[in-house]
Design a protein around this motif. Structure first.
Motif, PDB file in Angstrom:
ATOM      1  N   CYS A 173     -83.453 -15.099  34.336  1.00  0.00           N
ATOM      2  CA  CYS A 173     -84.460 -15.896  35.041  1.00  0.00           C
ATOM      3  C   CYS A 173     -85.802 -15.183  34.982  1.00  0.00           C
ATOM      4  O   CYS A 173     -85.849 -13.955  34.920  1.00  0.00           O
ATOM      5  CB  CYS A 173     -84.092 -16.043  36.511  1.00  0.00           C
ATOM      6  SG  CYS A 173     -82.583 -16.950  36.754  1.00  0.00           S
ATOM      7  N   ALA A 174     -86.863 -15.975  35.054  1.00  0.00           N
ATOM      8  CA  ALA A 174     -88.215 -15.413  35.044  1.00  0.00           C
ATOM      9  C   ALA A 174     -89.200 -16.553  35.138  1.00  0.00           C
ATOM     10  O   ALA A 174     -88.893 -17.670  34.740  1.00  0.00           O
ATOM     11  CB  ALA A 174     -88.454 -14.665  33.738  1.00  0.00           C
ATOM     12  N   PRO A 175     -90.405 -16.272  35.599  1.00  0.00           N
ATOM     13  CA  PRO A 175     -91.444 -17.294  35.462  1.00  0.00           C
ATOM     14  C   PRO A 175     -91.632 -17.610  33.982  1.00  0.00           C
ATOM     15  O   PRO A 175     -91.511 -16.707  33.138  1.00  0.00           O
ATOM     16  CB  PRO A 175     -92.686 -16.606  36.037  1.00  0.00           C
ATOM     17  CG  PRO A 175     -92.156 -15.528  36.930  1.00  0.00           C
ATOM     18  CD  PRO A 175     -90.878 -15.068  36.289  1.00  0.00           C
ATOM     19  N   SER A 176     -91.923 -18.871  33.675  1.00  0.00           N
ATOM     20  CA  SER A 176     -92.097 -19.290  32.289  1.00  0.00           C
ATOM     21  C   SER A 176     -93.157 -18.430  31.601  1.00  0.00           C
ATOM     22  O   SER A 176     -94.229 -18.205  32.162  1.00  0.00           O
ATOM     23  CB  SER A 176     -92.516 -20.759  32.291  1.00  0.00           C
ATOM     24  OG  SER A 176     -92.721 -21.199  30.991  1.00  0.00           O
ATOM     25  N   GLY A 177     -92.857 -17.919  30.418  1.00  0.00           N
ATOM     26  CA  GLY A 177     -93.806 -17.098  29.665  1.00  0.00           C
ATOM     27  C   GLY A 177     -93.589 -15.604  29.828  1.00  0.00           C
ATOM     28  O   GLY A 177     -94.246 -14.794  29.163  1.00  0.00           O
ATOM     29  N   SER A 178     -92.630 -15.203  30.679  1.00  0.00           N
ATOM     30  CA  SER A 178     -92.414 -13.770  30.932  1.00  0.00           C
ATOM     31  C   SER A 178     -91.655 -13.078  29.811  1.00  0.00           C
ATOM     32  O   SER A 178     -91.647 -11.854  29.720  1.00  0.00           O
ATOM     33  CB  SER A 178     -91.621 -13.576  32.223  1.00  0.00           C
ATOM     34  OG  SER A 178     -92.229 -14.228  33.282  1.00  0.00           O
ATOM     35  N   GLY A 179     -90.957 -13.873  28.988  1.00  0.00           N
ATOM     36  CA  GLY A 179     -90.237 -13.269  27.873  1.00  0.00           C
ATOM     37  C   GLY A 179     -88.728 -13.451  27.948  1.00  0.00           C
ATOM     38  O   GLY A 179     -87.972 -12.738  27.280  1.00  0.00           O
ATOM     39  N   LYS A 180     -88.298 -14.428  28.713  1.00  0.00           N
ATOM     40  CA  LYS A 180     -86.861 -14.697  28.845  1.00  0.00           C
ATOM     41  C   LYS A 180     -86.242 -15.040  27.493  1.00  0.00           C
ATOM     42  O   LYS A 180     -85.220 -14.467  27.103  1.00  0.00           O
ATOM     43  CB  LYS A 180     -86.699 -15.896  29.771  1.00  0.00           C
ATOM     44  CG  LYS A 180     -85.631 -15.785  30.774  1.00  0.00           C
ATOM     45  CD  LYS A 180     -85.632 -16.985  31.714  1.00  0.00           C
ATOM     46  CE  LYS A 180     -86.871 -17.829  31.582  1.00  0.00           C
ATOM     47  NZ  LYS A 180     -86.757 -19.163  32.164  1.00  0.00           N
ATOM     48  N   SER A 181     -86.853 -15.969  26.758  1.00  0.00           N
ATOM     49  CA  SER A 181     -86.294 -16.354  25.451  1.00  0.00           C
ATOM     50  C   SER A 181     -86.297 -15.166  24.506  1.00  0.00           C
ATOM     51  O   SER A 181     -85.356 -14.978  23.721  1.00  0.00           O
ATOM     52  CB  SER A 181     -87.110 -17.469  24.800  1.00  0.00           C
ATOM     53  OG  SER A 181     -87.351 -18.479  25.713  1.00  0.00           O
ATOM     54  N   THR A 182     -87.352 -14.348  24.578  1.00  0.00           N
ATOM     55  CA  THR A 182     -87.438 -13.163  23.707  1.00  0.00           C
ATOM     56  C   THR A 182     -86.263 -12.222  24.001  1.00  0.00           C
ATOM     57  O   THR A 182     -85.629 -11.694  23.079  1.00  0.00           O
ATOM     58  CB  THR A 182     -88.792 -12.448  23.944  1.00  0.00           C
ATOM     59  OG1 THR A 182     -89.845 -13.403  23.773  1.00  0.00           O
ATOM     60  CG2 THR A 182     -88.995 -11.290  22.987  1.00  0.00           C
ATOM     61  N   MET A 183     -85.932 -12.044  25.280  1.00  0.00           N
ATOM     62  CA  MET A 183     -84.816 -11.160  25.665  1.00  0.00           C
ATOM     63  C   MET A 183     -83.472 -11.740  25.214  1.00  0.00           C
ATOM     64  O   MET A 183     -82.622 -11.043  24.666  1.00  0.00           O
ATOM     65  CB  MET A 183     -84.783 -10.967  27.198  1.00  0.00           C
ATOM     66  CG  MET A 183     -85.966 -10.245  27.767  1.00  0.00           C
ATOM     67  SD  MET A 183     -86.096  -8.566  27.139  1.00  0.00           S
ATOM     68  CE  MET A 183     -87.804  -8.562  26.677  1.00  0.00           C
ATOM     69  N   VAL A 184     -83.306 -13.034  25.462  1.00  0.00           N
ATOM     70  CA  VAL A 184     -82.048 -13.692  25.097  1.00  0.00           C
ATOM     71  C   VAL A 184     -81.873 -13.639  23.569  1.00  0.00           C
ATOM     72  O   VAL A 184     -80.789 -13.317  23.063  1.00  0.00           O
ATOM     73  CB  VAL A 184     -82.050 -15.147  25.617  1.00  0.00           C
ATOM     74  CG1 VAL A 184     -80.945 -15.963  25.001  1.00  0.00           C
ATOM     75  CG2 VAL A 184     -81.932 -15.158  27.144  1.00  0.00           C
ATOM     76  N   ASN A 185     -82.948 -13.893  22.829  1.00  0.00           N
ATOM     77  CA  ASN A 185     -82.857 -13.871  21.363  1.00  0.00           C
ATOM     78  C   ASN A 185     -82.546 -12.481  20.837  1.00  0.00           C
ATOM     79  O   ASN A 185     -81.854 -12.333  19.822  1.00  0.00           O
ATOM     80  CB  ASN A 185     -84.153 -14.402  20.728  1.00  0.00           C
ATOM     81  CG  ASN A 185     -84.232 -15.908  20.887  1.00  0.00           C
ATOM     82  OD1 ASN A 185     -83.210 -16.586  21.011  1.00  0.00           O
ATOM     83  ND2 ASN A 185     -85.441 -16.444  20.920  1.00  0.00           N
ATOM     84  N   HIS A 186     -83.030 -11.469  21.527  1.00  0.00           N
ATOM     85  CA  HIS A 186     -82.715 -10.084  21.154  1.00  0.00           C
ATOM     86  C   HIS A 186     -81.197  -9.867  21.203  1.00  0.00           C
ATOM     87  O   HIS A 186     -80.607  -9.328  20.263  1.00  0.00           O
ATOM     88  CB  HIS A 186     -83.441  -9.138  22.120  1.00  0.00           C
ATOM     89  CG  HIS A 186     -83.012  -7.710  22.057  1.00  0.00           C
ATOM     90  ND1 HIS A 186     -83.383  -6.860  21.035  1.00  0.00           N
ATOM     91  CD2 HIS A 186     -82.223  -6.974  22.895  1.00  0.00           C
ATOM     92  CE1 HIS A 186     -82.851  -5.659  21.251  1.00  0.00           C
ATOM     93  NE2 HIS A 186     -82.136  -5.704  22.368  1.00  0.00           N
ATOM     94  N   LEU A 187     -80.565 -10.346  22.274  1.00  0.00           N
ATOM     95  CA  LEU A 187     -79.102 -10.173  22.388  1.00  0.00           C
ATOM     96  C   LEU A 187     -78.371 -11.020  21.352  1.00  0.00           C
ATOM     97  O   LEU A 187     -77.401 -10.561  20.733  1.00  0.00           O
ATOM     98  CB  LEU A 187     -78.627 -10.555  23.793  1.00  0.00           C
ATOM     99  CG  LEU A 187     -79.102  -9.680  24.941  1.00  0.00           C
ATOM    100  CD1 LEU A 187     -78.432 -10.114  26.237  1.00  0.00           C
ATOM    101  CD2 LEU A 187     -78.786  -8.214  24.666  1.00  0.00           C
ATOM    102  N   LEU A 188     -78.833 -12.250  21.157  1.00  0.00           N
ATOM    103  CA  LEU A 188     -78.143 -13.146  20.216  1.00  0.00           C
ATOM    104  C   LEU A 188     -78.259 -12.631  18.779  1.00  0.00           C
ATOM    105  O   LEU A 188     -77.316 -12.726  17.998  1.00  0.00           O
ATOM    106  CB  LEU A 188     -78.724 -14.555  20.307  1.00  0.00           C
ATOM    107  CG  LEU A 188     -78.444 -15.309  21.610  1.00  0.00           C
ATOM    108  CD1 LEU A 188     -79.229 -16.622  21.655  1.00  0.00           C
ATOM    109  CD2 LEU A 188     -76.951 -15.597  21.777  1.00  0.00           C
ATOM    110  N   THR A 189     -79.409 -12.059  18.443  1.00  0.00           N
ATOM    111  CA  THR A 189     -79.615 -11.552  17.082  1.00  0.00           C
ATOM    112  C   THR A 189     -78.780 -10.297  16.834  1.00  0.00           C
ATOM    113  O   THR A 189     -78.173 -10.141  15.780  1.00  0.00           O
ATOM    114  CB  THR A 189     -81.119 -11.223  16.876  1.00  0.00           C
ATOM    115  OG1 THR A 189     -81.866 -12.377  17.223  1.00  0.00           O
ATOM    116  CG2 THR A 189     -81.435 -10.848  15.437  1.00  0.00           C
ATOM    117  N   ASN A 190     -78.742  -9.417  17.843  1.00  0.00           N
ATOM    118  CA  ASN A 190     -78.027  -8.147  17.643  1.00  0.00           C
ATOM    119  C   ASN A 190     -76.524  -8.265  17.827  1.00  0.00           C
ATOM    120  O   ASN A 190     -75.773  -7.438  17.317  1.00  0.00           O
ATOM    121  CB  ASN A 190     -78.572  -7.073  18.597  1.00  0.00           C
ATOM    122  CG  ASN A 190     -79.954  -6.624  18.165  1.00  0.00           C
ATOM    123  OD1 ASN A 190     -80.303  -6.758  16.994  1.00  0.00           O
ATOM    124  ND2 ASN A 190     -80.739  -6.132  19.086  1.00  0.00           N
TER     125      ASN A 190
END
Ligand code: ADP
Ligand code: 5GP
Length: 185
Positions: free
Chosen positions: A6-23
């Motif tokens: 969770c996070a305010p929109s634009g904080s980097g939630k998708s970036t964090m989730v994509n980091h886990l999905l990619t690795n």
């Protein structure tokens, strides 16, 4: 383990989730939510979201298909389908949720010790604005709505199991990897 981001929109939630999905493509899978907002940029139905009409959404509420749902912005509904958790767990993967702050608190309450809730925190509201503007896919009106909501969302931070400050990206990834490592021990 289930991870709720969770996070305010634009904080980097998708970036964090994509980091886990990619690795860890075989370890994690993202729960795909339903939404009544239109697709943005290159979003595809069934990949980022199930894009459905308000009528369909209300129908699914009546059928009790959602584990949680929220009207995240005025007139825009977002919800997590019970069948998403079943689908991902049947594939032998751990579920990642990317939901709004209230949805995250509700999911944590429902899932209890099965889930770790992680709050992704922006370094400042000014930086949040820069990131939303820099992403270039959100209208100025929606950016203002998201920023207005961010202050309230930040006040829910203490209710989360873990907080990751997404200032320097590399440092944020390191913090996240430590959280994932801890709970997979
Ligand atoms: P959210 O999913 O929380 O709405 P995004 O992951 O889409 O946020 O990030 C918003 C924007 O900020 C994107 O353009 C992303 O590339 C950028 N961004 C994410 N993390 C950082 C960071 N640590 N430093 C600078 N820019 C970042
Ligand atoms: P966006 O329109 O930027 O994709 O998402 C807006 C907000 O809705 C984000 O905070 C996102 O995490 C949240 N969201 C996405 N899916 C769900 C969901 O199923 N339930 C809830 N409560 N929020 C969601």
């Amino acid at each position: 383990m289930i991870y709720i981001f969770c996070a305010p929109s634009g904080s980097g939630k998708s970036t964090m989730v994509n980091h886990l999905l990619t690795n860890h493509p075989n370890l994690f899978e993202l729960s795909i939510s339903c939404t009544t907002r239109p697709p943005r940029g290159k979003e595809v139905h069934g990949r980022e979201y199930y894009f459905i009409t308000v009528e369909e959404f209300q129908d699914r509420i009546k059928r009790d298909d959602f584990i949680e749902y929220e009207q995240v912005y005025e007139g825009l509904y977002y919800g997590t389908l019970k069948e998403e958790i079943a689908r991902i767990e049947a594939a032998g993967r751990q579920v990642l949720f990317d939901v709004d702050v209230k949805g995250g608190i509700n999911l944590k309450r429902i899932l209890g010790d099965k889930a770790t809730s992680i709050f992704i925190c922006p370094p400042s509201i000014d930086e949040l604005r820069r990131r939303l503007e820099g992403r270039g896919d959100t209208s100025p009106e929606m950016i203002e709505k998201r920023l207005a909501k961010a202050e309230e969302e930040l006040s829910y931070k203490p209710q989360f199991d873990r907080v990751v400050v997404n200032d320097d990206l590399h440092h944020a990834f390191t913090q996240l990897d430590a959280i994932i490592g801890e709970s997979t021990k």
